[in-house]
Design an enzyme around this catalytic site. Structure first.
Site, short mmCIF file in Angstrom:
data_model
loop_
_atom_site.label_atom_id
_atom_site.label_comp_id
_atom_site.label_asym_id
_atom_site.label_seq_id
_atom_site.Cartn_x
_atom_site.Cartn_y
_atom_site.Cartn_z
N ASP A 173 52.21 43.16 43.32
CA ASP A 173 51.56 41.97 42.79
C ASP A 173 52.55 40.81 42.68
O ASP A 173 53.48 40.86 41.90
CB ASP A 173 50.98 42.32 41.41
CG ASP A 173 50.15 41.20 40.80
OD1 ASP A 173 49.98 40.16 41.46
OD2 ASP A 173 49.67 41.38 39.67
N ASP A 375 48.76 34.22 45.49
CA ASP A 375 48.77 35.42 44.63
C ASP A 375 48.16 36.59 45.40
O ASP A 375 47.04 36.50 45.89
CB ASP A 375 47.97 35.14 43.36
CG ASP A 375 47.91 36.34 42.43
OD1 ASP A 375 48.88 37.13 42.42
OD2 ASP A 375 46.90 36.49 41.71
#
Length: 496
Positions: A173, A375
């Site tokens: 992530d 992201d």
């Protein structure tokens, strides 16, 4: 009357003949030039028409509707030389993932989007508060209530932890900093995972970090919660916006990316009370904070990593640390920016969008007001309200030949293609401040099922909320984070 001499007539006739020949040639040239001009003009019109036809073709994807349905079996990864520090990437709920063999346990599209919205709200809440307020607002004791996963369109990589190394499948992530995994013993609760839970006592290289150390104090900026102390050992706690959380000890261990890429004294969280991350063994944080996995290995790899995210039913995904020099010459680079108020995130200079070759009338200030980040954990790209409104309006106009259908959670521009064999979809291109243009493929434009396929973008609730380039729009690109060089690349990927 005096007669003109014959000699004079002969000379006169010769001059007149010469004059007439000149006139005839002149008019012939005029006619030829005029005819040539008409032909050139006609050719020019044909050339422009051909160009317009070619441009029209270039600005649309022509797609078989059957390709919109995900495959049910895993395709073999492309063969080729694997780089030394490359990890395989799989979609958490795709057929290539071994984490969730039971298809019935997979979330629906609506559930994925609802969880994605929770993640976005969490990110926006982190951005809206100064760092000191983030820490102060976080509960020291995290609630022991059932949560749901941190987003659902997540991607997994397998890494080794401990000595001997135990393989763990972690969500990677770029929007998170803190790395953690579930650990034995589970003093409160641990969620179900396919792999055996990591046991630090079975490793010869695990060490707890003292709660009086600078390393312990440094995690507050990554977890948004002040660390605790238990028997002189640093205790961390991190909670996500969707009620997922992890609490445990902060320690060091040997991290093995590949047999030739081993990192002793890697700092991570050993969680003994965890909720909500079904389908993974924990999280690998690749944000820009000093405690992130990216920062801990940055010295060796020159602050450089890249990945290719496969579609949900695709294969060949990869996460590579370091610059192997194998980036395609077709790669385009956009400026990679930083923000001192939100140092975790990777900011982009998005400033425009085209749809079907039409540049939308959006002021660059619409994007720069709150900024845009990239992201890997957010599923759907979020745009400022004005930008999304312009995108939706133009997309609907160009798709007016197709029947619409009901909204799918946060996606409000949806179509029913169930009666079609092929469709034509306008290309969406992202424009950046340095002139870079990123042309999205179908996986980055449409989301859903054959009978409910939606424009894969959503608008933020207000113009002050940060834009987010989500992983749906990143799929199948080779996305390059050249942090030291201050640029982000998009090139042809090796995944599908």
């Amino acid at each position: 009357m005096r007669l003109i001499a014959p000699k004079f007539w002969t000379k006169y006739i010769r001059h007149m003949a010469k004059f007439c020949s000149i006139v005839i040639v002149f008019f012939f040239c005029i006619c030829f030039i005029d005819l040539f001009s008409v032909e050139v003009a006609a050719a020019g019109r044909n050339l422009r028409h051909d160009d317009e036809a070619g441009t029209l073709h270039d600005h649309y994807h022509h797609v078989k509707v059957s390709s919109l349905s995900p495959r049910q079996s895993c395709m073999s990864s492309p063969k080729g030389k694997k780089q030394d520090a490359t990890l395989e990437v799989v979609h958490s709920y795709g057929p290539c993932s071994k984490r969730n063999p039971d298809e019935t346990s997979h979330p629906t599209h609506s559930e994925i989007l609802e969880r994605d919205e929770a993640r976005v709200k969490y990110i926006h809440s982190r951005v809206s508060l100064p760092t000191a307020d983030k820490v102060a607002a976080s509960a020291v004791t995290l609630p022991a209530k059932s949560g749901i996963s941190i987003g659902s369109g997540n991607y997994l990589v397998s890494v080794g932890l401990g000595t001997p190394a135990r393989q763990l499948n972690l969500i990677f992530d770029t929007g998170s900093d803190f790395t953690w995994t579930q650990c034995q013993p589970c003093v409160a609760t641990c969620y179900s995972q396919v792999d055996a839970i990591f046991n630090p006592s079975a490793s010869s290289t695990y060490t707890n970090i003292s709660c009086s150390s600078a390393a312990c104090a440094s995690i507050a900026s990554a977890t948004s919660a002040s660390p605790g102390c238990a028997a002189s050992t640093c205790v961390y706690g991190i909670q996500y916006g969707d009620s997922s959380f992890s609490v445990g000890f902060y320690g060091t261990e040997t991290l093995t990316l590949t047999p030739g890429n081993v990192f002793p004294n890697f700092k991570f969280g050993c969680g003994e009370n965890n909720q909500g991350f079904r389908g993974s063994d924990g999280l690998l944080g690749l944000g820009r904070n000093q405690v992130s996995a990216f920062s801990q290995v940055a010295t060796k790899y020159g602050q450089y990593f890249s990945y290719c995210l496969p579609t949900r039913s695709g294969s060949g995904g990869s996460l590579t640390f370091g610059n192997s020099g194998s980036a395609s010459s077709a790669t385009v680079y956009a400026p990679l920016l930083s923000n001192s108020q939100n140092p975790t995130f990777y900011f982009l200079s998005l400033q425009g969008i085209t749809v079907g070759g039409i540049k939308l009338s959006i002021s660059p200030s619409v994007f720069s007001t709150a900024g845009t980040i990239i992201d890997s954990g957010t599923v759907i790209t979020r745009l400022p309200p004005a930008a999304y409104s312009a995108l939706k309006t133009t997309f609907k106009q160009l798709m007016s030949n197709y029947p619409t259908t009901s909204a799918l959670s946060i996606l409000d521009t949806c179509y029913d293609f169930s009666s079609y064999t092929t469709i034509s979809v306008p290309v969406i291109t992202l424009l950046f401040s340095n002139g870079a243009q990123v042309r999205l493929g179908i996986p980055g434009i449409l989301y859903g099922t054959r009978s409910q396929t939606c424009l894969a973008f959503a608008g933020n609730s207000d113009s002050s909320s940060m834009g987010i380039l989500g992983n749906t729009q990143q799929q199948t690109f080779n996305v390059i984070y050249d942090v030291a060089g201050g640029r982000l690349g998009f090139g042809p990927g090796s995944c599908s």
